[in-house]
Design a protein around this motif. Structure first.
Motif: not given
Lengths: 186, 719
Positions: B329, B648-649, B652-653, B656, B660, B663-664
């Motif tokens: 990240p 699902a995880k 979800q990732e 996310r 993120e 936004r950048y």
């Protein structure tokens, strides 16, 4: 300079926000998962399934023995190893009435397991009632890093009950040599 | 602080997890053969030096190879066949340890609670019991069942533990402190004796001080108090390193370095957040480039230097980050940050290009994420991971990872393979081979979901094998039944040819004749061979005498004959007892033979008619087949749920990450537009309203774009 501060702070805030979003989304994720199966978590059901599978495996184990090795003819050979100080076991060969019925090459992990007190089931078979000759040949690295070979024989009388013997490899401190013996279990 | 407890927890957790296998191992070692003495307190118990029970020995053999499932099965077989002899209650304790090793923590908890507090309490030494409670508590803590952990750890006798094993005692204190922190309690730093902790080489105390400081920060305590706690942690760490002269390359040395870097990073972040940039830089500079946290440190360093006006130093740090190939990240934001610094250093033209490049980069990342999400399947997910597998030929190498020698190959994940490397809880030792999975793999829920899926596939594979075995059993039984029928037909035929009834009839006749002769005292009936011969001679002589003419000779012969007859009668009477006994003895023997014959005949007859043994086996095989089918259905259902949870995880990732990156992307496009506008104004001296600037935008981030526009207006930023 103000713009610099603003944008870099914004990056930091993005990161912070992303962590918060992540944390929130994690818990939200759990809430969603609950909709998939709200009865119980998978981990629990996996544990219950494991328990059932162990019971099933036990039943199959006993069933297989009953089928293939009935008690009145069953004959089992186990192998145990003492600390292994005077013999690094490499392989073992088992003969019953002059027929080779089992042989095994040992891995490091198996030797450690034996040295810790484990017993290996080397052979499982059937024998008629009466007298039989069992011979075991052991090879490995003995004292002074020399190749080591040894054999032991046992005459046994097979009755109508199951018969088990143990090939016992022990350290003999009196002459710093390994000792090989075959012991009958009652 | 950008990375407070969750990340810190992972750090501590990942360190602690290395000890999980040891922890579970320790429980079994304490309780199994060849470990600490277990004895009844009121009765001396001599620990056996070798297995006194074959099945127990075999179970230990399997367990020590990391084959917990097989070991548990054998223990269960032993229980079913009358239990294990010669080891007291140890096998029950070992069974609990094996349950833990096989990932059956709930079962193990119930098992241990029953054993360690129940009727077996007296049979386990207080030392072993104390340590077992400690390890059980630790397992629960690592499983994140804090209530159970608190309960188990609360049972530990601290004085006894300190006396028996100081390192365990220190760890026990750490675990209690962690539990208190998780409940929101604040532990007074003064309760930790820094001098004593240093003497004891108590690294756990450093963790406690560190976690305590972060908790205080989260609780809104002033910066001075928080940094004081971190400085204390740092001081204790240095003091331990000096006092114990730790080798920098040792395991402990590496741990201390990682801990030191972590504390320095947190201090740097705290000062950065408090806008004390110079102090932040001082702490961040202490972190080496090869540190685990160097990505974060470099980025924070760039931010701090930028605030201090040292744009070239900041650019250097970002360029260094940009060179790194691994995706984290902290690297994701580098393109934007680089463009920003170009703006500060080289003016509008280059910066506009950099922002454009950053925007393009984020566009690509978004497209890539989108494509990966759309193509997401179990196969594609597993292809994004790698896992070490046992070297071919070492088929005994599944199970715990206390022997890493066997695990030298790595390939994409194939769930359910027993040779896959996993820890004591069955968690796979997965490595990411695609960047999108990196963050996800670091999370506990994903690891657990992956473990569950792996375990379920393993069970499914086992059932498939057993199904084959049971089918083989069915075939064997069918063949055996046919052979039995053939054999029984032969036996029946043979019995028929023996004319058993005729023999029986003859025996009865003989028996009756003897009984009759006995009652009538029939002397002649019991004559022996000699007497019979003699009788015949008498009869012959009598016939010859009758043919002779009546003269002197005949009279003489008759007299002689009568003497012989009298002798014969006397002889018969004299031998009657002996002859009768001989006949009765023969009858008795015949009777026994007839009885035995009858018994055997009846046994065979019963066997011919008795199908119970065969039927019992048939039933057991049929029942096993049914159980397998039932379990397969249950496992398939559980697999479906586990698969859904895992996917699902991942989704979800993806979401996310997309948020993120968007936004950048938005920020980069926004900045690009701002600079383009500035350039345009500089060249034409005319402003263009922001809503007329066309910014390439991913449709998924459109709402964010609107928000950003509103935000820009709110901040009074230039269009």
């Amino acid at each position: 300079m103000k713009a610099t501060t603003f944008y870099l702070t914004q990056i930091a805030l993005f990161l912070k926000a992303s962590l918060i979003v992540f944390a929130l989304s994690s818990s939200h994720g759990f809430a969603e998962e609950a909709k998939i199966d709200d009865s119980q978590p998978v981990a629990l059901s996996v544990e219950e399934l494991k328990k059932k599978v162990i019971e099933l495996n036990r039943d199959l184990f006993i069933l297989e023995e009953d089928l293939l090795f009935p008690a009145n003819t069953q004959f089992a050979v186990f192998l145990s190893l003492d600390t292994g100080q005077f013999l690094k076991l490499d392989n073992v060969k088992l003969k019953v009435n002059n027929d080779v019925v089992a042989s095994h090459l040992y891995t490091e992990r198996q030797l450690k397991a034996l040295a810790r007190g484990g017993m290996q089931r080397l052979y499982m078979g059937n024998l008629k009632t009466g007298a039989h000759e069992v011979t075991v040949f052991v090879e490995g690295i003995g004292p002074d890093q020399r190749a080591y070979k040894k054999a032991a024989t046992l005459m046994l009388e097979k009755g109508t009950d199951l018969k088990a013997i143990e090939i016992r490899i022990q350290d003999r401190s009196s002459d710093y040599q390994p000792d090989l013996s075959i012991v009958e279990w009652e | 602080v950008l990375d407070s407890l969750p990340r810190q927890y992972l750090q501590v957790c990942s360190f602690s997890r290395a000890l999980v296998a040891f922890c579970v191992w320790s429980i079994c070692s304490i309780l199994a053969l060849g470990a600490a003495t277990l004895r009844a307190e009121d009765e001396p118990y001599e620990r056996p030096t070798r297995a006194n029970d074959l099945l127990y020995g075999e179970s230990l053999f399997e367990y020590y190879q990391g084959r917990s499932f097989e070991a548990l099965t054998i223990l269960n077989v032993a229980k079913e066949q009358g239990g294990i002899e010669g080891h007291g209650d140890h096998p029950l304790l070992v069974e609990g340890g094996l349950m833990l090793a096989y990932g059956m923590t709930r079962e193990a908890q119930a098992h241990f609670e029953k054993l360690l507090s129940g009727e077996l309490k007296a049979h386990v030494s207080s030392e072993a019991r104390n340590q077992a409670w400690f390890y059980l508590g630790k397992v629960f803590y690592l499983e994140e069942d804090f209530a159970a952990a608190e309960q188990a750890l609360g049972t530990v006798d601290s004085e006894q533990l300190l006396k028996d094993d100081e390192s365990l005692y220190l760890e026990w204190r750490y675990l209690l402190a962690q539990l208190a922190l998780k409940e929101g309690s604040i532990i007074e730093a003064s309760t930790i004796d820094l001098e004593l902790s240093s003497e004891r080489n108590d690294l756990w105390a450093v963790y406690v001080l560190y976690n305590q400081a972060l908790s205080e920060h989260q609780a809104g305590e002033p910066l001075e108090l928080v940094t004081l706690g971190l400085q204390q942690a740092l001081g204790l760490l240095e003091s331990i390193a000096q006092e114990h002269n730790t080798d920098a390359n040792s395991e402990s040395g590496n741990e201390q370095k990682a801990l030191r870097d972590r504390i320095q990073l947190s201090l740097g972040q705290l000062f950065l957040e408090a806008q004390q940039y110079a102090q932040s830089v001082q702490h961040l500079k202490q972190i080496s480039y090869d540190s685990l946290v160097s990505d974060e440190a470099l980025f924070q360093y760039a931010v701090a230097q930028s605030h201090l006006g040292n744009h070239r130093l900041a650019l250097g740090a970002l360029n260094r980050l940009n060179e790194r190939s691994l995706f984290t990240p902290w690297l994701q934001q580098v393109p934007y940050a680089l463009a920003f610094l170009h703006e500060q250093l080289d003016g509008t033209g280059l910066a506009a290009q950099s922002y454009k490049a950053a925007g393009d980069h984020y566009d690509k990342v978004l497209l890539n994420l989108d494509a990966q999400q759309k193509a997401l399947s179990e196969e594609s997910l597993l292809a994004a991971m790698e896992i070490p597998f046992a070297v071919q030929g070492n088929d005994d190498a599944n199970g715990n990872d206390y022997n890493d020698d066997y695990f030298s190959t790595s390939r994409p994940v194939l769930l359910g393979e027993s040779t896959a490397k996993n820890d004591a809880y069955g968690r796979l030792a997965v490595r990411p081979s695609d960047f999108y999975i990196v963050n996800l793999l670091a999370t506990e829920p994903f690891q657990i979901a992956l473990r569950d899926l792996h375990e379920l596939y393993k069970l499914q594979n086992s059932l498939a094998l057993w199904k084959q075995s049971v089918q083989a059993f069915e075939f064997m039984l069918e063949t055996r039944k046919e052979q039995r029928q053939n054999k029984l037909a032969n036996v029946s035929q043979h019995l028929e040819t023996q004319n058993a009834d005729q023999w029986k009839k003859q025996y009865e006749t003989y028996n009756q004749a003897i009984t009759k002769a006995l009652s009538e005292e029939d002397l002649e009936f019991f004559m022996d061979e000699e007497q019979l011969e003699f009788a015949q001679q008498i009869r012959d002589a009598k016939q010859t005498l009758e043919l002779l003419p009546d003269d002197e000779d005949k009279r003489e012969y008759v007299e002689k004959f009568e003497r012989i007859e009298r002798f014969y009668d006397w002889w018969l009477a004299d031998r009657y007892g002996v002859n009768r006994w001989a006949a009765q003895r023969e009858l008795g023997q015949l009777e026994s033979a007839m009885d035995e014959f009858e018994t055997r005949r009846l046994y065979l007859q019963r066997e011919l008619e008795n199908e119970r043994f065969q039927e019992d086996l048939d039933n057991r095989v049929a029942e096993a087949a049914l159980q397998i089918d039932g379990l397969r259905t249950q496992i398939d259902a559980a697999l479906g749920v586990a698969r859904k949870k895992l996917m699902a995880k991942v989704i979800q990732e993806f979401e996310r990450q997309k948020v993120e990156v968007a936004r950048y992307q938005l920020s980069a496009r926004h900045a690009q537009a701002r600079l383009t506008d500035r350039l345009y104004r500089e060249s034409t001296n005319t402003a263009i309203p922001i809503d007329q600037i066309v910014v390439p935008m991913d449709p998924n981030t459109a709402p964010s774009a609107a928000k950003a526009k509103a935000s820009a207006k709110q901040q009074g930023g230039e269009p």
